[in-house]
Scaffold this motif. Structure first.
Motif, PDB file in Angstrom:
ATOM      1  N   LEU A 304       0.607   0.125   9.074  1.00  0.00           N
ATOM      2  CA  LEU A 304       1.026  -1.363   8.709  1.00  0.00           C
ATOM      3  C   LEU A 304      -0.061  -2.221   9.841  1.00  0.00           C
ATOM      4  CD1 LEU A 304       4.933  -1.168   9.239  1.00  0.00           C
ATOM      5  CD2 LEU A 304       3.550  -1.713   7.332  1.00  0.00           C
ATOM      6  N   ASN A 363       0.956  -2.937   2.677  1.00  0.00           N
ATOM      7  CA  ASN A 363       2.159  -3.087   3.246  1.00  0.00           C
ATOM      8  C   ASN A 363       3.311  -2.132   2.714  1.00  0.00           C
ATOM      9  OD1 ASN A 363       1.684  -5.115   5.504  1.00  0.00           O
ATOM     10  ND2 ASN A 363       1.315  -6.519   3.653  1.00  0.00           N
ATOM     11  N   ASP A 367       5.666   0.213   4.491  1.00  0.00           N
ATOM     12  CA  ASP A 367       6.997   0.436   4.503  1.00  0.00           C
ATOM     13  C   ASP A 367       7.532   1.907   3.860  1.00  0.00           C
ATOM     14  OD1 ASP A 367       7.043  -2.151   5.458  1.00  0.00           O
ATOM     15  OD2 ASP A 367       7.843  -2.817   3.599  1.00  0.00           O
ATOM     16  N   ARG A 370       7.234   4.495   6.311  1.00  0.00           N
ATOM     17  CA  ARG A 370       8.465   4.283   7.393  1.00  0.00           C
ATOM     18  C   ARG A 370       9.790   4.881   7.305  1.00  0.00           C
ATOM     19  NH1 ARG A 370       8.947  -1.539   9.140  1.00  0.00           N
ATOM     20  NH2 ARG A 370       9.385  -1.608   6.744  1.00  0.00           N
ATOM     21  N   ASP A 371      10.101   4.408   5.803  1.00  0.00           N
ATOM     22  CA  ASP A 371      11.129   5.135   5.413  1.00  0.00           C
ATOM     23  C   ASP A 371      11.562   6.405   5.190  1.00  0.00           C
ATOM     24  OD1 ASP A 371      12.076   2.436   5.242  1.00  0.00           O
ATOM     25  OD2 ASP A 371      11.839   2.316   2.999  1.00  0.00           O
ATOM     26  N   ARG A 378      13.984   1.311  10.275  1.00  0.00           N
ATOM     27  CA  ARG A 378      13.780   0.486   9.032  1.00  0.00           C
ATOM     28  C   ARG A 378      13.891  -0.999   9.547  1.00  0.00           C
ATOM     29  NH1 ARG A 378      16.540   3.404   4.089  1.00  0.00           N
ATOM     30  NH2 ARG A 378      15.348   2.217   2.839  1.00  0.00           N
TER      31      ARG A 378
ATOM     32  N   ARG B 191      12.828 -11.267   5.024  1.00  0.00           N
ATOM     33  CA  ARG B 191      12.913  -9.739   5.109  1.00  0.00           C
ATOM     34  C   ARG B 191      13.856  -9.668   6.297  1.00  0.00           C
ATOM     35  NH1 ARG B 191       8.396  -6.381   3.509  1.00  0.00           N
ATOM     36  NH2 ARG B 191       8.457  -5.709   5.566  1.00  0.00           N
TER      37      ARG B 191
END
Lengths: 380, 306
Positions: A304, A363, A367, A370-371, A378, B191
């Motif tokens: 990120l 991005n 994400d 990360r998940d 999260r 978000r």
């Protein structure tokens, strides 16, 4: 990652059962984690296989999560419950992340190999300015000088008659290079700083993290502009190196915080105790035993960081402090394009779209990672 | 609480001093100064100028002199705008930046919270995917691409809005800069709201609120939003930093005479008092706002005790 032929041995840990950082305001645990994985078991946090051959630890018995299936050593290897295999499966199930991965791979390969291929096919290089004065102007995409269809310039040309495709590809090289190198710098500084602060603890930790708090409050991009503006009058290569240093040295703060948090929960585990009992030196414990176990969140955050650094580079180039001609990055190409937006929109559209698509994909990939690697992170 | 505020203020002061010192060091360490131009000044004139601005004194003395002036918020006189005190320039530029920034933040809050709440309330629906994809686009499209595109469409093609210049606050000129600046926050706030709301909506106190028969709108507005917006509140700090960097670009695109404009001018001209003045001013504002954010946070979330 664990393809070294060594069976991955997991350090299982349950972060909730361990003392968390005492300074931070306490909030109840994050409840958003999925109730089951593909294996039907609750996820255990940061199950990481060691990277090098010489650091093998037996799994701590107490930390096996409830409902987790205990496996024998061979099973462990074959059935692949290691974090990395698990994460890969989860990542591949995430369509947006796969899309991001594919786009990022294509863009990377195209930026590295593209200029050479292009030179073979159309003979165009990023800095080729045609000798004929009639050709030194901006042609729309797929257009020959006489207005007919042509494959020579699929993205048109810029005001000097240079091929936009070649320039976008070369700009990608620079932009990606800035992103990756500055991120690597922030990685090295942030991980060492965070790990040292977290492991040593006490007064040292307090002092080091207060310093991070102070630095956090500084409007760093403003300082970067001052730095780049003051030391500007240099060669393009010098400016590029200055850019790496400037961006790398201001983007390690969050990394240091994340790593410190991880280290705080890792340092009381049995394998650290064992290492200490067998007389391993402190630096070695930190960098060979603890740091490899923080790798999950570190990779996620590094992924990120790349787009945010690339964005910062483009921002600086837009203001005239970034990459200097004859080098070009997506940021500087966009800047050139913006100036001619009403007349030659393709000069903005192609580099702008390429950059936006790449940042978008990075991005999504971040994400997704990360998940996949750390479902508890999260929140943001 | 009072102790916490005092402690934070005590950290704030050295931070500002660090910022000023770093800026000063950067300006001084770099080769050359304001007077090194393409045309070399006669030695006597240069000597006069150096004496007038105290540049002939040892650096320690100069540093202390500057610091002692800054302590009473006197940033000196600009070099590139001769005769104009830095304070006057800041006073002139601040309303422009503050107007654009504040409006952008309000717009981002309004749109972001609504979009994020809708996405959370209708999780995994069309609305959810649409707003989250839009949000990701907002994060990935830099404002210096968004701004010119908006100008191209709304000013050069449709002739709806003026493309640039500052003409005071209630004027159509602020519309495009505000939208350009708020784009990225809008996305982040949407978000964050979604994540925060999703977490809160599954919690016990929401179930209790529903169980005691409150209407859905009351549950969402009175109970869920208060908890769900905490991440948004804590994002305000970083958002302010973004806002600052954003205004630099937006003021460049739309030719607005704000703080960012003068800062860039000062940095390119090596106008030392103006650079230091603006950086210090911005740092002070930023730190005070961050303090305010933390206090708000503690007020909104009774679980947090400092």
């Amino acid at each position: 990652m664990s393809g070294t032929g060594v069976p991955p041995v997991n350090h299982r840990q349950d972060a909730l059962a361990l003392p968390m950082n005492e300074d931070e305001p306490k909030l109840p645990a994050d409840e958003t984690e999925p109730s089951s994985t593909a294996l039907g078991a609750p996820l255990s946090l940061s199950v990481v296989a060691p990277l090098s051959d010489d650091v093998l630890h037996t799994p701590p018995e107490v930390a096996v999560a409830e409902g987790d299936v205990r496996l024998t050593a061979e099973d462990d290897f074959v059935s692949g419950t290691s974090l990395w295999k698990d994460a890969r499966r989860r990542l591949l199930k995430n369509k947006l992340a796969v899309f991001g991965l594919i786009v990022v791979s294509i863009v990377t390969v195209a930026s590295i190999v593209g200029p050479f291929v292009l030179k073979l096919i159309t003979g165009m290089t990023p800095d080729y300015i045609p000798g004929d004065a009639a050709l030194i102007r901006s042609f729309p995409p797929f257009t020959a000088p006489d207005g007919s269809f042509s494959w020579t310039h699929p993205m048109g040309t810029d005001r000097q008659g240079r091929d936009m495709l070649a320039r976008v590809l070369q700009g990608g090289q620079i932009s990606l290079m800035v992103g990756v190198i500055a991120t690597l710098m922030s990685l090295v500084i942030g991980v060492s700083y965070g790990a040292i602060a977290g492991y040593l603890g006490g007064r040292v930790d307090n002092l080091m993290m207060r310093l991070v708090d102070v630095l956090y409050a500084i409007p760093y991009i403003i300082l970067v502009i001052v730095l780049l503006a003051m030391f500007k009058d240099q060669t393009p290569r010098g400016q590029l190196i200055l850019l790496f240093i400037a961006l790398g040295s201001v983007s390690w703060l969050t990394m240091a915080r994340i790593v410190r948090g991880q280290v705080l929960s890792l340092k009381h585990q049995e394998f650290v105790l064992a290492a200490r009992a067998t007389g391993v030196s402190t630096p070695r414990i930190i960098f060979r035993h603890i740091v490899p176990n923080t790798l999950g969140p570190v990779i996620v955050y590094a992924t990120l960081t790349i787009p945010s650094v690339m964005l910062a580079e483009a921002f600086l180039s837009f203001l005239g402090f970034g990459v200097q001609p004859p080098l070009a990055s997506w940021g500087s190409l966009v800047t050139d394009g913006v100036q001619n937006i009403g007349i030659f929109p393709w000069q903005l559209i192609f580099p702008g779209l390429t950059m936006a698509l790449t940042l978008f994909s990075l991005n999504f990939l971040g994400d997704g990672l990360r998940d996949a690697l750390d479902p508890r992170m999260r929140k943001f | 609480m009072l102790r916490f505020i005092l402690r934070r203020l005590l950290i704030t002061i050295p931070t500002i001093l660090v910022v000023i010192t770093i800026t000063w060091a950067l300006v001084r360490l770099a080769p050359g100064n304001f007077y090194t131009g393409e045309k070399k000044l006669p030695a006597a004139i240069e000597q006069n100028i150096r004496e007038k601005y105290g540049l002939d004194k040892p650096w320690r003395e100069q540093y202390l002199r500057m610091m002692s002036h800054i302590m009473v918020l006197d940033f000196g006189t600009s070099l590139s705008y001769p005769g104009q005190p830095v304070n006057a320039i800041i006073g002139r530029a601040l309303p422009v930046s503050a107007t654009i920034g504040l409006l952008a933040y309000l717009l981002a809050l309004a749109v972001g919270i609504v979009a994020g709440s809708v996405a959370a309330l209708k999780q995994n629906s069309k609305w959810d995917y649409a707003s989250m994809t839009l949000a990701m686009l907002g994060i990935s499209i830099p404002n210096f691409v968004l701004g010119p595109i908006l100008v191209l469409v709304f000013s050069l093609m449709l002739y709806w809005l003026p493309p640039s210049r500052w003409e005071g606050f209630p004027s159509w000129n602020v519309v495009l800069p505000v939208i350009t600046l708020s784009g990225i926050y809008m996305a982040y706030i949407a978000r964050l709201t979604r994540a925060g709301m999703l977490e809160v909506l599954n919690s016990d106190y929401i179930r209790t609120a529903r169980a005691k028969g409150l209407s859905e709108s009351q549950v969402v507005i009175r109970h869920a939003l208060r908890g769900g917006l905490l991440p948004v509140v804590s994002y305000t700090g970083p958002a302010l930093a973004f806002l600052l960097t954003g205004t630099v670009v937006v003021e460049r695109i739309f030719a607005l005479p704000g703080l960012g404009h003068y800062f860039l001018q000062a940095a390119s001209n090596r106008d030392e008092p103006l650079i230091i003045g603006i950086v210090a001013f911005v740092a002070i504002i930023l730190l005070l706002m961050n303090l305010l954010v933390d206090i708000t946070y503690a007020y909104l979330d009774p679980r947090i005790r400092y």
